[in-house]
Design an enzyme around this catalytic site. Structure first.
Site, mmCIF file in Angstrom:
data_model
loop_
_atom_site.group_PDB
_atom_site.id
_atom_site.type_symbol
_atom_site.label_atom_id
_atom_site.label_comp_id
_atom_site.label_asym_id
_atom_site.label_seq_id
_atom_site.Cartn_x
_atom_site.Cartn_y
_atom_site.Cartn_z
ATOM 1 N N TYR A 1 66.513 35.087 20.368
ATOM 2 C CA TYR A 1 67.592 34.688 21.285
ATOM 3 C C TYR A 1 67.067 33.580 22.189
ATOM 4 O O TYR A 1 65.964 33.677 22.734
ATOM 5 C CB TYR A 1 68.028 35.893 22.132
ATOM 6 C CG TYR A 1 69.115 35.573 23.138
ATOM 7 C CD1 TYR A 1 70.400 35.247 22.718
ATOM 8 C CD2 TYR A 1 68.859 35.621 24.512
ATOM 9 C CE1 TYR A 1 71.402 34.964 23.640
ATOM 10 C CE2 TYR A 1 69.862 35.343 25.438
ATOM 11 C CZ TYR A 1 71.130 35.016 24.998
ATOM 12 O OH TYR A 1 72.121 34.742 25.904
ATOM 13 N N ASP B 1 59.795 29.124 23.039
ATOM 14 C CA ASP B 1 60.680 29.663 24.068
ATOM 15 C C ASP B 1 59.930 30.793 24.762
ATOM 16 O O ASP B 1 59.851 31.914 24.263
ATOM 17 C CB ASP B 1 61.972 30.176 23.418
ATOM 18 C CG ASP B 1 62.911 30.813 24.437
ATOM 19 O OD1 ASP B 1 62.477 31.033 25.595
ATOM 20 O OD2 ASP B 1 64.064 31.103 24.079
ATOM 21 N N LYS C 1 63.337 33.188 34.007
ATOM 22 C CA LYS C 1 63.015 34.536 34.498
ATOM 23 C C LYS C 1 61.909 34.532 35.568
ATOM 24 O O LYS C 1 62.178 34.222 36.709
ATOM 25 C CB LYS C 1 62.683 35.447 33.320
ATOM 26 C CG LYS C 1 63.883 35.469 32.321
ATOM 27 C CD LYS C 1 63.922 36.666 31.452
ATOM 28 C CE LYS C 1 64.986 36.554 30.372
ATOM 29 N NZ LYS C 1 66.059 37.474 30.409
#
Ligand code: PLP
Length: 438
Positions: free
Chosen positions: A149, A245, A273
């Site tokens: 994702y 990522d 994050k």
């Protein structure tokens, strides 16, 4: 406040009101509990390893904002930094010193990021990195891995794991592939999806390969030996860029993220994050020769009104200031104890499971084999996950409400907290087995 607002003090009441005004009652789909059933709890406040819901119930939180929180909720150093920053204004539309400091801090930990651009989310980081790679190579095709994702931009949703898996599996939405209705065929015409943990053979039409160096949106799937190095070699062979990522792994797996842990250097890295300390920050960075093609230096356009926001950079710098070598040892030690304890407790109750741990990341696979790819990850027992999720929640421990999410123990999950989680897991597992949910 209207009297209506004041009157709503239950989770169910808030959810009912939310659904009248917000699609599905939530601002990010997984929060709606569709994968596990039931009513989501609405958080009123949080501190350390705990959140309190609208009914005043305290939950031991292993969600930790899906990894945006690493030092526990409302850490005083971070709260103080945000308060001080807010007193100086909340957004300027002009550069600030803290943006420079945060970019320097990222570069000092991840040297491959010779240049860093700050954005406001992980989605923006990956989306911009793709454009960067396409602009730098003059090629259109991108390669992504099934079950990885990368946020919700059009070209990256196909077979994206996480909550996208639920839409793709929903028989009521047979047209939802690739990943979402509303994604034009053209937007994914240049997206090639290949199996995780297998090095694909590329050709000279490929602009980039984007990968979660440790996959954390199909449960937790570590790279098999040679996978990341193989990607590096194959990208070099055809002149494609390798994008890591690291929105989840960055600054969590260790000081230098997955690239340091596995010794493979990507051309571009994406973050989010942890680097926002719970506020809205993402970043992408890489070799100067590539990054300097971004506007205003080069022809690749990317911008943002709130990029490098003064509160968000203050929170991010404060969070990173807490993450020294000792902190990473503590994180890894806590995660190992938690993972081993959960596997032991579930196994003792007769629940077949594998609980992979990678640094501070903990997965929960309800099946016999640790998966190595998306097909394997999807063999997890989703009904059993739902039963276990509720048995834990009833006893005050909150996992993420989706079978493909992972657990995020942080610095606030000390030995006592882990012990408490483990005794609740043992009780919940026994209860689930007793009612025959497995
Ligand atoms: N990349 C990865 C690996 C993620 O896990 C996520 C979000 O969970 C994203 C990108 C998107 O980040 P955001 O939700 O901040 O847009």
């Amino acid at each position: 406040m209207t009297s209506d607002v004041a009157a709503t003090t239950t989770n169910a009441g808030l959810f009912a009101r939310a659904q009248e005004v917000i699609p599905g009652g939530v601002n990010s789909p997984v929060r709606a509990f569709r994968a596990v059933g039931g009513t989501p709890y609405f958080v009123q406040r949080a501190l350390g390893p705990h959140v309190w819901d609208a009914e005043g119930r305290r939950l031991l939180d292993l969600v930790q904002s899906y990894g945006a929180i690493i030092a526990g909720h409302a850490h005083p150093v971070i709260v103080e930094a945000i308060q001080a920053a807010a007193a100086g204004g909340t957004s300027y539309g002009a550069p600030t010193e803290r943006e420079v400091l945060l970019a320097e801090e990222i570069r000092s930990r991840v040297p491959a990021c010779e240049r860093v651009r700050l954005v406001s989310s992980g989605t923006e980081a990956t989306m911009s990195a793709l454009r960067m790679a396409r602009g730098a190579t003059g090629r259109d095709r991108i390669v992504k891995f099934a079950g990885n994702y990368h946020g919700h931009s059009d070209s990256l949703l196909a077979e994206a794991g996480s909550a996208v898996a639920l839409i793709e599996a929903d028989p009521d939405h047979p047209t939802a592939v690739p990943g979402s209705a509303g994604v034009p065929a053209g937007a994914v015409a240049d997206t090639v999806v290949v199996p995780y943990n297998q090095v694909p053979t590329l050709d000279e039409t490929v602009a980039c390969v984007i990968v979660e160096p440790v996959a954390a949106n199909m449960g937790l799937v570590a790279p098999v030996p040679g996978f990341l190095a193989g990607l590096r070699r194959e990208c070099d062979r055809v002149g494609a860029l390798l994008i890591f990522d690291e929105v989840i792994t960055g600054f969590r797996l260790g000081r230098g993220g997955a690239q340091e842990r596995y010794g493979v250097t990507p051309d571009l890295s994406c973050f989010g994050k942890v680097i926002g300390g719970g506020l809205n920050v993402g970043a992408f960075g890489g070799r100067a020769a590539v990054m300097d093609q971004l506007a205003p230096l080069g022809p690749v356009y990317q911008a943002g009104t709130l990029s490098g926001n003064p509160l968000a950079t203050a929170a991010g710098l404060a969070a990173l200031s807490l993450l020294d070598a000792e902190a990473y040892d503590t994180l890894a030690g806590g995660a190992a104890r938690l993972g081993q304890g959960i596997e032991a407790a579930l196994t003792a109750a007769g629940i077949g499971c594998r609980v992979p741990v990678e640094g501070a990341l903990v997965g929960l696979h309800l099946g016999a084999e640790v998966p190595v790819d998306y097909d394997g990850a999807r063999t997890t027992d989703t009904a059993l996950y739902a039963a276990l999720f509720h048995a834990l929640l009833d006893r005050g421990v909150a996992l993420a409400p989706g079978p493909y999410e992972i657990l995020f123990p942080g610095l606030a999950h000390d030995d006592d907290v882990v012990d408490e989680v483990l005794s609740v897991v043992a009780e919940a597992a026994t209860a689930v087995v007793a009612v025959g949910a497995r």
